[in-house]
Design an enzyme around this catalytic site. Structure first.
Site, PDB file in Angstrom:
ATOM      1  N   LYS A  68     -19.881  29.046 -28.147  1.00  0.00           N
ATOM      2  CA  LYS A  68     -20.192  28.351 -26.906  1.00  0.00           C
ATOM      3  C   LYS A  68     -19.589  28.964 -25.658  1.00  0.00           C
ATOM      4  CE  LYS A  68     -22.424  24.451 -27.200  1.00  0.00           C
ATOM      5  NZ  LYS A  68     -22.980  23.908 -26.032  1.00  0.00           N
ATOM      6  N   TYR A 121      -9.052  -6.634  12.963  1.00  0.00           N
ATOM      7  CA  TYR A 121      -8.420  -6.192  11.727  1.00  0.00           C
ATOM      8  C   TYR A 121      -8.452  -7.260  10.643  1.00  0.00           C
ATOM      9  CZ  TYR A 121      -5.221  -4.347   8.314  1.00  0.00           C
ATOM     10  OH  TYR A 121      -4.698  -3.889   7.132  1.00  0.00           O
ATOM     11  N   SER A 135       0.826  -1.208   0.000  1.00  0.00           N
ATOM     12  CA  SER A 135       0.000   0.000   0.000  1.00  0.00           C
ATOM     13  C   SER A 135       0.859   1.256   0.000  1.00  0.00           C
ATOM     14  CB  SER A 135      -0.938   0.000   1.212  1.00  0.00           C
ATOM     15  OG  SER A 135      -0.211  -0.177   2.402  1.00  0.00           O
ATOM     16  N   THR A 168     -40.849  25.080  -8.603  1.00  0.00           N
ATOM     17  CA  THR A 168     -40.971  23.722  -8.075  1.00  0.00           C
ATOM     18  C   THR A 168     -41.194  22.872  -9.308  1.00  0.00           C
ATOM     19  OG1 THR A 168     -43.364  23.826  -7.810  1.00  0.00           O
ATOM     20  CG2 THR A 168     -42.066  24.465  -5.892  1.00  0.00           C
ATOM     21  N   HIS A 169     -40.696  21.640  -9.264  1.00  0.00           N
ATOM     22  CA  HIS A 169     -40.778  20.751 -10.440  1.00  0.00           C
ATOM     23  C   HIS A 169     -40.131  21.404 -11.665  1.00  0.00           C
ATOM     24  CE1 HIS A 169     -43.949  18.590  -8.113  1.00  0.00           C
ATOM     25  NE2 HIS A 169     -44.271  19.817  -7.751  1.00  0.00           N
ATOM     26  N   SER A 191     -16.049  25.691 -26.826  1.00  0.00           N
ATOM     27  CA  SER A 191     -16.136  24.465 -27.612  1.00  0.00           C
ATOM     28  C   SER A 191     -15.065  24.521 -28.690  1.00  0.00           C
ATOM     29  CB  SER A 191     -17.517  24.374 -28.259  1.00  0.00           C
ATOM     30  OG  SER A 191     -17.461  23.535 -29.398  1.00  0.00           O
ATOM     31  N   GLN A 202      -7.540  -2.092   4.462  1.00  0.00           N
ATOM     32  CA  GLN A 202      -6.574  -1.260   3.743  1.00  0.00           C
ATOM     33  C   GLN A 202      -7.251  -0.481   2.602  1.00  0.00           C
ATOM     34  OE1 GLN A 202      -2.360  -2.497   3.159  1.00  0.00           O
ATOM     35  NE2 GLN A 202      -2.964  -2.794   1.040  1.00  0.00           N
ATOM     36  N   ASN A 261      -1.651  -2.707  13.211  1.00  0.00           N
ATOM     37  CA  ASN A 261      -3.118  -2.561  13.256  1.00  0.00           C
ATOM     38  C   ASN A 261      -3.542  -1.332  14.057  1.00  0.00           C
ATOM     39  OD1 ASN A 261      -2.941  -4.908  11.872  1.00  0.00           O
ATOM     40  ND2 ASN A 261      -3.862  -6.209  13.448  1.00  0.00           N
ATOM     41  N   LYS A 283      -8.131   3.613   2.568  1.00  0.00           N
ATOM     42  CA  LYS A 283      -7.324   4.785   2.210  1.00  0.00           C
ATOM     43  C   LYS A 283      -7.612   5.344   0.829  1.00  0.00           C
ATOM     44  CE  LYS A 283      -4.396   3.190   5.440  1.00  0.00           C
ATOM     45  NZ  LYS A 283      -5.002   1.874   5.261  1.00  0.00           N
ATOM     46  N   GLU A 308     -20.644  21.185 -14.420  1.00  0.00           N
ATOM     47  CA  GLU A 308     -20.986  19.825 -14.842  1.00  0.00           C
ATOM     48  C   GLU A 308     -20.071  18.818 -14.161  1.00  0.00           C
ATOM     49  OE1 GLU A 308     -21.118  19.835 -19.190  1.00  0.00           O
ATOM     50  OE2 GLU A 308     -22.002  21.825 -19.062  1.00  0.00           O
TER      51      GLU A 308
HETATM   52  N1  ARG Z   1      -1.110  -1.275   5.207  1.00  0.00           N
HETATM   53  C1  ARG Z   1      -1.994  -1.809   6.203  1.00  0.00           C
HETATM   54  C2  ARG Z   1      -3.334  -1.064   6.153  1.00  0.00           C
HETATM   55  O1  ARG Z   1      -3.389  -0.073   5.533  1.00  0.00           O
HETATM   56  C3  ARG Z   1      -1.395  -1.663   7.555  1.00  0.00           C
HETATM   57  C4  ARG Z   1      -1.873  -2.643   8.544  1.00  0.00           C
HETATM   58  C5  ARG Z   1      -1.348  -3.967   8.190  1.00  0.00           C
HETATM   59  N2  ARG Z   1      -1.634  -4.908   9.205  1.00  0.00           N
HETATM   60  C6  ARG Z   1      -1.562  -6.205   8.990  1.00  0.00           C
HETATM   61  N3  ARG Z   1      -1.843  -6.983   9.981  1.00  0.00           N
HETATM   62  N4  ARG Z   1      -1.216  -6.686   7.838  1.00  0.00           N
HETATM   63  O2  ARG Z   1      -4.330  -1.492   6.693  1.00  0.00           O
END
Ligand code: ARG
Length: 459
Positions: free
Chosen positions: A282, A316, A22, A154-155, A276, A321, A109, A324, A289
């Site tokens: 245009k 966990y 990651s 409205t509408h 455009s 992961q 974790n 993110k 948009e």
């Molecule tokens: N890169 C992992 C995450 O974003 C970190 C935690 C990893 N923990 C594990 N037990 N593999 O969640």
């Protein structure tokens, strides 16, 4: 020496790493990872696991790693699976084996959950500022158009006359609720998971309250199993952003429609209009948009992440992961949309003449019914009578105000010579002066309340 290599006779497969790593996206949490580790070094020193000098060495090393990231000189190595691994590996390169003591009693974790909360708090702060700027732009633009009358819909069908200020301010309140939701999310995000270990807690005497204070959080998690796997803060932030974006998409839609030449109520500043490649005339509202379109993506991040969370077994799981990229994507998206919308509102050219030209007398049909009500007719009957008046005007291709008094009296004996007073848009608007209405007086109060809220919140 890898992070967990001891257990295995062979190094990881390249394809496994491509899936598992990651670092490509979580490196943007390096500041938070390092801040969390610095605080943790202090905590394990307090607990007597490392000496004060060792803590100093570790913290100094972490500062050096941070500098490398800041300067862009940090060199990734194969095996730097994620930001946590990379920072610890580099720390150990720099300070030697003592770096290997930092992770005592900690797991990635509780570490990743802590880092990501810190990152989210910073992101919420930034987003909050961007929403505030848009609110200010709306208030400022509204204040100029307290008496600018336009059709209200409205509408998407003409309904009653309103003021442009009232229209603009309606979005202010949506954004206020978004920021209040953001506050609640912030509250629940500011919880420390560190000290939860991998899942069951830590056997070391870690002062979690002190960590809470050092990391500027509100409290620590009360259950380690929940602590390492709670991603409500991510889901909530995604929801908060998706709903805010939904509000923006509605503003965008209005702006797109009102800037269409058929309406012409507003003109986007040249700097925020697009042309455009083929049609020279245009003037498109592409940014609006895109704001509307990107809302789909934001809703997608939320729906996708809830699907990831659904049915996960306790504590966990690597599925987490996925949090993110969803949140990074959502935050990045609103960070590009919001400043442009704010600029568009700030520089918006409102065209009062076009708005007035679009005011059709039919918008006053409700006024006419209210006239009869004031003369004593129950509203239901008044509604019916005015319906007949509107139909009459329609079939004879005339305006209601052009119907003779005699003819009007055929529909209701209550019509008198003063009925002509009804056909005044400004009067109709000014009548709606109960709080929350479109009358200039009421909107002035609305704007004062909005300004007061902005002030109280930035205090
Ligand atoms: N890169 C992992 C995450 O974003 C970190 C935690 C990893 N923990 C594990 N037990 N593999 O969640």
């Amino acid at each position: 020496m890898g992070l967990w290599g001891g257990r295995f006779a062979e190094p990881s497969d390249d394809d496994l790493r491509a899936l598992n790593d990651s670092i490509g996206f979580d490196k943007r949490m390096y500041r938070e990872d390092i801040a969390g580790s610095m605080a943790y070094a202090g905590a394990i020193a307090d607990a007597g696991i490392i000496t004060a000098e060792e803590a100093e060495t570790i913290i100094g090393g972490l500062e050096a790693v941070r500098r490398e990231f800041d300067e862009g000189s940090f060199v990734l190595q194969v095996g730097d699976e994620d930001i946590h691994t990379a920072v610890e590996r580099r720390l150990t390169d720099l300070v030697g084996p003592v770096g290997g003591k930092l992770h005592t009693g900690r797991s990635r974790n509780d570490q990743v959950a802590t880092d990501f909360r810190l990152w989210t708090l910073a992101a919420l702060e930034q987003v909050d500022g961007l929403i505030e700027a848009l609110q200010v732009a709306l208030v400022e633009q509204a204040a100029v158009h307290l008496k600018t009358v336009m059709p209200g819909y409205t509408h998407l069908q003409p309904g009653q006359p309103i003021t442009a200020a009232h229209w603009l301010m309606s979005f202010f309140w949506m954004l206020k609720r978004d920021r209040e939701r953001l506050d609640g999310t912030r509250e629940r995000t500011a919880v420390l998971p560190l000290g939860s270990g991998a899942l069951s807690g830590t056997p070391y005497d870690i002062n979690r309250q002190k960590l809470v204070e050092e990391l500027n959080l509100n409290s620590y998690s009360q259950n380690s199993l929940d602590g390492v796997s709670d991603r409500d803060f991510v889901a909530e932030t995604l929801f908060m952003l998706a709903l805010m974006s939904t509000h923006l998409s509605r503003l965008a839609e209005d702006i797109i429609i009102y800037s269409n030449p058929l309406f012409g109520y507003i003109t986007l500043n040249d700097r925020y209009s697009t042309g455009s490649s083929l049609m020279p005339q245009k003037r498109n509202a592409d940014p609006m948009e895109l704001a509307r379109g990107k809302t789909g993506r934001l809703i997608g991040y939320l729906a996708g992440f809830l699907s990831t969370l659904k049915g996960l077994p306790s504590t966990y799981n690597k599925d987490l992961q996925e949090d993110k990229e969803a949140l990074f994507g959502a935050v990045d998206t609103v960070q590009v949309i919001l400043p442009v919308i704010t600029a568009i509102i700030k520089t918006l050219q409102v065209n009062p003449d076009k708005m007035r030209a679009a005011l059709d007398e039919e918008l006053l049909a409700t006024e006419l019914a209210d006239y009869l009500v004031r003369k004593g007719l129950p509203f239901r009957q008044a509604h019916h009578v005015v319906g007949e008046v509107v139909r009459h005007a329609d079939t004879h291709q005339i305006k209601m105000s052009q119907i003779s008094l005699e003819q009007m009296q055929v529909f209701s004996g209550l019509f008198e010579a003063d009925v002509t007073d009804v056909f005044d848009f400004d009067v109709a608007v000014a009548r709606r002066r109960a709080p929350g209405g479109t009358a200039p007086d009421a909107v002035a109060e609305q704007i004062a309340a909005a300004r007061q809220w902005l002030e109280s919140r930035s205090a």
